[in-house]
Design a protein around this motif. Structure first.
Motif, PDB file in Angstrom:
ATOM      1  N   GLU A  57      -7.320  -0.937  -5.985  1.00 35.49           N
ATOM      2  CA  GLU A  57      -5.491  -1.168  -5.508  1.00 35.49           C
ATOM      3  C   GLU A  57      -5.079  -0.206  -7.598  1.00 35.49           C
ATOM      4  O   GLU A  57      -4.216   0.355  -6.920  1.00 35.49           O
ATOM      5  CB  GLU A  57      -5.146  -2.300  -5.392  1.00 35.49           C
ATOM      6  CG  GLU A  57      -3.979  -2.374  -4.175  1.00 35.49           C
ATOM      7  CD  GLU A  57      -3.067  -4.066  -4.007  1.00 35.49           C
ATOM      8  OE1 GLU A  57      -2.966  -4.546  -5.227  1.00 35.49           O
ATOM      9  OE2 GLU A  57      -3.402  -4.217  -2.889  1.00 35.49           O
TER      10      GLU A  57
ATOM     11  N   MET B  32      -3.151  -0.777  11.590  1.00 35.37           N
ATOM     12  CA  MET B  32      -2.268  -1.283  10.155  1.00 35.37           C
ATOM     13  C   MET B  32      -3.148  -0.893   9.312  1.00 35.37           C
ATOM     14  O   MET B  32      -2.976  -0.058   7.828  1.00 35.37           O
ATOM     15  CB  MET B  32      -1.987  -2.661   9.778  1.00 35.37           C
ATOM     16  CG  MET B  32      -0.450  -2.661  10.830  1.00 35.37           C
ATOM     17  SD  MET B  32       0.584  -2.123  10.357  1.00 35.37           S
ATOM     18  CE  MET B  32       1.003  -2.030  12.239  1.00 35.37           C
ATOM     19  N   ARG B  33      -4.348  -0.557   8.658  1.00 34.86           N
ATOM     20  CA  ARG B  33      -5.182  -0.465   7.990  1.00 34.86           C
ATOM     21  C   ARG B  33      -5.028   1.519   8.008  1.00 34.86           C
ATOM     22  O   ARG B  33      -5.208   1.421   6.535  1.00 34.86           O
ATOM     23  CB  ARG B  33      -6.922  -0.203   8.411  1.00 34.86           C
ATOM     24  CG  ARG B  33      -7.549  -1.056   6.390  1.00 34.86           C
ATOM     25  CD  ARG B  33      -8.896  -1.280   6.671  1.00 34.86           C
ATOM     26  NE  ARG B  33      -8.817  -2.919   7.574  1.00 34.86           N
ATOM     27  CZ  ARG B  33      -8.970  -3.449   8.838  1.00 34.86           C
ATOM     28  NH1 ARG B  33     -10.028  -2.823   9.025  1.00 34.86           N
ATOM     29  NH2 ARG B  33     -10.219  -5.055   8.573  1.00 34.86           N
ATOM     30  N   ARG B  36      -1.739   2.340   6.577  1.00 35.04           N
ATOM     31  CA  ARG B  36      -2.167   2.118   5.096  1.00 35.04           C
ATOM     32  C   ARG B  36      -2.457   3.406   4.106  1.00 35.04           C
ATOM     33  O   ARG B  36      -1.850   4.092   3.370  1.00 35.04           O
ATOM     34  CB  ARG B  36      -2.225   0.953   5.157  1.00 35.04           C
ATOM     35  CG  ARG B  36      -2.944   0.196   3.213  1.00 35.04           C
ATOM     36  CD  ARG B  36      -3.399  -1.189   2.915  1.00 35.04           C
ATOM     37  NE  ARG B  36      -4.091  -0.306   1.841  1.00 35.04           N
ATOM     38  CZ  ARG B  36      -5.316  -0.147   1.213  1.00 35.04           C
ATOM     39  NH1 ARG B  36      -6.469  -0.147   1.500  1.00 35.04           N
ATOM     40  NH2 ARG B  36      -5.190   0.015  -0.322  1.00 35.04           N
ATOM     41  N   LEU B  40      -0.676   5.695   1.735  1.00 35.07           N
ATOM     42  CA  LEU B  40      -1.708   6.320   0.313  1.00 35.07           C
ATOM     43  C   LEU B  40      -1.747   7.379   0.268  1.00 35.07           C
ATOM     44  O   LEU B  40      -2.115   7.369  -1.100  1.00 35.07           O
ATOM     45  CB  LEU B  40      -2.006   5.122   0.395  1.00 35.07           C
ATOM     46  CG  LEU B  40      -2.066   3.862   0.236  1.00 35.07           C
ATOM     47  CD1 LEU B  40      -3.429   2.770  -0.019  1.00 35.07           C
ATOM     48  CD2 LEU B  40      -1.928   3.402  -1.564  1.00 35.07           C
ATOM     49  N   PHE B  46       1.093   1.848  -3.804  1.00 37.87           N
ATOM     50  CA  PHE B  46       0.701   1.028  -3.420  1.00 37.87           C
ATOM     51  C   PHE B  46       1.399  -0.563  -3.121  1.00 37.87           C
ATOM     52  O   PHE B  46       1.145  -1.213  -2.182  1.00 37.87           O
ATOM     53  CB  PHE B  46      -0.820   0.700  -3.916  1.00 37.87           C
ATOM     54  CG  PHE B  46      -0.237  -0.006  -4.757  1.00 37.87           C
ATOM     55  CD1 PHE B  46      -0.411   0.367  -6.215  1.00 37.87           C
ATOM     56  CD2 PHE B  46      -0.600  -1.644  -5.059  1.00 37.87           C
ATOM     57  CE1 PHE B  46      -0.016  -0.538  -7.897  1.00 37.87           C
ATOM     58  CE2 PHE B  46      -0.761  -1.673  -6.201  1.00 37.87           C
ATOM     59  CZ  PHE B  46      -0.231  -1.554  -7.545  1.00 37.87           C
ATOM     60  N   VAL B  49       3.632   0.261   0.012  1.00 39.89           N
ATOM     61  CA  VAL B  49       3.157   0.095   1.177  1.00 39.89           C
ATOM     62  C   VAL B  49       2.630  -1.791   1.736  1.00 39.89           C
ATOM     63  O   VAL B  49       2.849  -1.277   2.899  1.00 39.89           O
ATOM     64  CB  VAL B  49       1.603   0.704   0.958  1.00 39.89           C
ATOM     65  CG1 VAL B  49       0.583   0.740   2.217  1.00 39.89           C
ATOM     66  CG2 VAL B  49       1.861   2.161   0.585  1.00 39.89           C
ATOM     67  N   LYS B  50       2.161  -2.174   0.446  1.00 40.63           N
ATOM     68  CA  LYS B  50       1.806  -3.229   0.551  1.00 40.63           C
ATOM     69  C   LYS B  50       2.851  -4.215   1.477  1.00 40.63           C
ATOM     70  O   LYS B  50       2.749  -4.722   2.559  1.00 40.63           O
ATOM     71  CB  LYS B  50       1.450  -4.723  -0.408  1.00 40.63           C
ATOM     72  CG  LYS B  50       0.700  -5.641  -0.543  1.00 40.63           C
ATOM     73  CD  LYS B  50       0.170  -5.419  -1.723  1.00 40.63           C
ATOM     74  CE  LYS B  50      -1.371  -6.427  -1.951  1.00 40.63           C
ATOM     75  NZ  LYS B  50      -1.599  -6.921  -2.858  1.00 40.63           N
ATOM     76  N   ILE B  53       3.628  -2.815   4.684  1.00 42.43           N
ATOM     77  CA  ILE B  53       2.784  -3.211   6.088  1.00 42.43           C
ATOM     78  C   ILE B  53       3.207  -4.655   6.698  1.00 42.43           C
ATOM     79  O   ILE B  53       2.888  -4.664   7.942  1.00 42.43           O
ATOM     80  CB  ILE B  53       1.617  -3.094   5.505  1.00 42.43           C
ATOM     81  CG1 ILE B  53       0.488  -1.520   5.428  1.00 42.43           C
ATOM     82  CG2 ILE B  53       0.513  -3.528   5.797  1.00 42.43           C
ATOM     83  CD1 ILE B  53       0.718  -1.098   6.268  1.00 42.43           C
TER      84      ILE B  53
END
Lengths: 329, 447
Positions: A57, B32-33, B36, B40, B46, B49-50, B53
């Motif tokens: 990340e 979902m991966r 993601r 990205l 990010f 995104v988190k 998701i």
């Protein structure tokens, strides 16, 4: 810790102002990146899946790009396995080593390809608003200081005020600008500039072009034409085609590098606006996927705020925070 | 390779699920991966995104996807819907001050496109709302920035207020507003210098300009190509100035534009307009649904259609339609038609806008390259005027001459003439079918 030591020695002995400038310019980049890595190391004692996820990340937040990040993480996992590293603290140096390794890839010379005899022609290309004209102004100043005779070609005949902007930079740097009217054919301006540069025996001709998005086919064709004119008039030229990239740009910078390379065979990058909070991680991505070296970085709006890119310095700037803390421990 | 659409990405995961009969939570997690990664790669921050998701996973695990017969499509739909909701509605309204002039401040980083957008916005206000805006050149730092705005103003025949680059922006704003009152301008658009959000001195200056001009709108102009840092920039500008909206520029490029989502998510500011080109009328309202398709890499049919509409000459299209009906369609018309399609841009770019086009087996490797079009063009241009109008007179010796003239083979000439004949026949059938329909049904001559 020999790697960072080596880097540090290199710069403490050198101790030039450029290195200092690099450090201050990268202050934001460095503090945020290294503090976050440090923070991560403190929170995760053990090297495990979660640790890598968070490291991933951090890298992504620096615009490194998913592909490159995955590659990096895989490498680090390998290192951790083969060296049997379980403590996150011990992985810290591996992180910096791996990143630096990626930047050193290809080991190209970051310096400009200037002819020792005869004229050198440098063509600047890029999308709108990245800082092409400003970069040319700064570079003209630098080359002039080195005692070279420099000429600027006002090839951006499209954007309102672009020619005047280059003229102001020309005055600041004390070099002449060859121009036509707004709206005229850029290839014709470049042609005239090449003629003028030849007759004046100029050492370097810096050619500005209008910003264009890389998916505009007509505009990319226009750029190809400009390059053809240069090739025809001066054998071996352009000696450099520099793609100017804004450090705040995300993954699209990769597209830019690819497409501009196709039409003008880019020989180097200039990474501008690195004095903001953008991390410039794009450098890693572009270095990794395409073989284009970064030649300069822009660290501010002043005339001497253009610095040659040095991978070691860049990494040192990124990781000196890390290293200091290690010493304290 | 780097920019696969979400649907393509999910394909692989779905292949594994197929035949399992039931979709488990673990499968959703795997999907979902991919979501993601897609986000990205589109430069969505990010952190954003988190959160996103997390939300989508909840919705997906809860009923909708698990029970669906087509879980893949369902996931894409859920993701697309959520994205669209998050991006907000169309909000291209501009505030009006009760006591004119209404002041609009344009702010942002260097090179985002503030000056160009200032011109576009003024043009929009005049054209769409019949307003009389005054442009204010308050960028005293960048060389020739004032000149740029003056040129833009000149192109639009709109007045530009400037005091040169030796007067402070605060003073410029103050005098500009006084002048606007005097000359009865109902809008004042202040073009400020690009600056870093961490430059305290310059951010301070903006606050002072704000204090003195009391703007109804402060627009942050953001480059659509901005990466992860978009969040910091937007948060910082918003925190220090209290923005009212965002203008996203350079969206006519090939960026996926995830920055739009990042900014919306952290500031909740409406995205008022998008910049779609360098011309002064290339300012459009923001369409959240199109933006989410774009971020997900799902093709952009609407933009394609609009592109066709703006680039295809309506008059010519009508004329063509008529010609098709009475069968007087000639090689000249064919050439014309090709030119129009070419205006839309390179063919593979057009194809990339069509969802699923890259999945079609036939299309992927067929080189519908622009070179072949060039060949056809050469052949037609080697025909005489009469031959173009009456292709039936083209006999063997004419064919040989045409082939020589165009540098192609006789076979290619034959093929083209045959194709042209077939096309004509097809048109006859089609125009027969279309007769009953209302006019305007055939908008695109290339279809």
């Amino acid at each position: 810790m020999s790697f960072l030591k080596r880097l540090k020695d290199k710069f403490t002995t050198q101790s030039n102002s450029a290195s200092e400038k690099f450090k201050t310019g990268l202050e934001k980049t460095r503090t945020s990146f290294s503090t976050r890595v440090n923070d991560l190391v403190k929170r995760y004692r053990k090297v495990d899946e979660e640790f890598f996820e968070e490291l991933e990340e951090i890298l992504i937040s620096a615009d490194v790009g998913v592909h490159t990040v995955m590659e990096l993480i895989d490498k680090l996992k390998d290192v951790a396995r083969t060296r049997n590293i379980q403590n996150t603290e011990d992985l810290k140096s591996a992180i910096s080593e791996t990143l630096a390794g990626m930047l050193h890839k290809g080991e190209q010379d970051g310096r400009l390809n200037l002819q020792t005899e005869g004229m050198s022609v440098i063509l600047f290309v890029g999308v709108n608003g990245v800082g092409k004209t400003t970069t040319i102004g700064k570079l003209a100043h630098q080359l002039k200081q080195e005692g070279k005779s420099v000429l600027l070609a006002a090839g951006d005949t499209f954007r309102a005020g672009a020619i005047e902007q280059l003229e102001v930079w020309g005055q600041r740097a004390g070099v002449d600008v060859i121009k036509h009217q707004e709206g005229s054919d850029p290839a014709a301006v470049i042609y005239d500039s090449l003629k003028a540069a030849k007759s004046r025996n100029a050492d370097v001709l810096l050619c500005d072009t209008a910003g264009r998005l890389q998916n505009k086919v007509n505009l990319m064709n226009e750029l190809e034409k400009v390059k053809r004119v240069i090739e025809r008039e001066v054998p071996g030229a352009p000696h450099e085609v520099l793609l100017v990239v804004d450090a705040t740009t995300g993954q699209n910078a990769m597209n830019q590098a690819k497409t501009f390379s196709q039409s003008t065979n880019v020989t180097g990058l200039v990474l501008t606006k690195l004095d903001g909070t953008a991390k410039g991680g794009i450098v890693l991505g572009i270095r990794n996927e395409l073989d284009i070296p970064v030649k300069f970085v822009g660290l501010g709006e002043k005339i001497d705020d253009l610095q040659p890119f040095d991978a070691d310095q860049f990494v040192y700037g990124l990781f000196s925070g890390l290293e200091d803390e290690e010493k304290a421990e | 390779m780097a920019f696969e659409g979400l649907a393509d990405r999910l394909q692989n995961t779905l292949q594994k699920i197929r035949g399992k009969g039931k979709v488990t939570e673990a499968d959703v997690k795997e999907m979902m991966r991919e979501v993601r990664l897609a986000l990205l790669e589109a430069d969505v921050n990010f952190r954003v995104v988190k959160d996103f998701i997390k939300r989508v996973t909840e919705r997906s695990v809860g009923q909708e996807v698990l029970k669906s017969l087509t879980p893949g499509q369902q996931v894409v739909k859920v993701v697309h819907d959520e994205l669209t909701t998050l991006l907000g509605g169309e909000q291209s309204k501009i505030a009006v001050n009760n006591r004119p002039p209404t002041v609009i401040m344009m702010v942002g980083l260097q090179g985002a496109g503030k000056t160009t957008t200032t011109g576009k916005l003024a043009n929009h206000l005049r054209k769409k709302h019949n307003r009389k805006p005054l442009l204010v050149a308050a960028d005293i730092y960048r060389p020739a920035a004032i000149k740029q705005l003056e040129t833009v103003g000149g192109q639009l025949s709109l007045p530009v207020f400037s005091l040169g680059d030796q007067v402070s922006p605060v003073e410029i704003a103050k005098q500009a507003i006084a002048k606007a009152k005097e000359e009865h301008h109902d809008y004042v658009i202040i073009d400020t210098a690009g600056r870093l959000h961490i430059d305290e001195e310059l951010m301070d200056e903006l606050q002072k300009v704000k204090e003195i001009s009391n703007p109804s709108e402060i627009f942050l102009v953001v480059d659509a190509m901005t990466g992860q840092d978009a969040v910091n920039v937007a948060e910082s500008f918003n925190g220090q100035l209290g923005l009212t909206g965002v203008v996203l520029t350079k969206l006519d490029g090939d960026t996926r534009g995830g920055a739009a989502l990042s900014i919306k998510a952290v500031t909740d500011l409406p995205i008022k307009f998008v910049g779609m080109g360098e011309k002064m009328d290339a300012l459009e309202p923001f369409h959240p649904d199109r933006m989410s398709s774009r971020i997900l890499g799902m093709g952009d049919v609407l933009t394609l259609i609009e592109k066709a509409q703006t680039n295809v000459d309506e008059e010519k299209a009508k004329e063509l339609q008529k010609k098709m009906r009475d069968m007087s369609f000639t090689f000249d018309d064919f050439l014309d038609q090709m030119g129009q399609v070419k205006n839309l841009g390179p063919l593979d770019e057009l194809l990339s806008m069509m969802p699923g086009a890259n999945k079609m087996k036939g299309l992927k490797n067929v080189s519908i390259d622009d070179k072949q079009i060039g060949h056809v063009e050469a052949i037609i241009k080697s025909m005489t005027k009469l031959e173009r109008e009456q292709p039936e007179i083209i006999n063997a010796s004419r064919r040989r001459r045409i082939a020589k003239g165009s540098g192609r083979t006789v076979q290619e000439v034959n093929r083209l003439i045959k194709q042209f004949d077939e096309m004509k026949k097809m048109m006859k059938q089609m125009s027969g079918m279309m007769k009953g329909k209302k006019k305007g049904g055939m908008k695109f001559p290339f279809m």
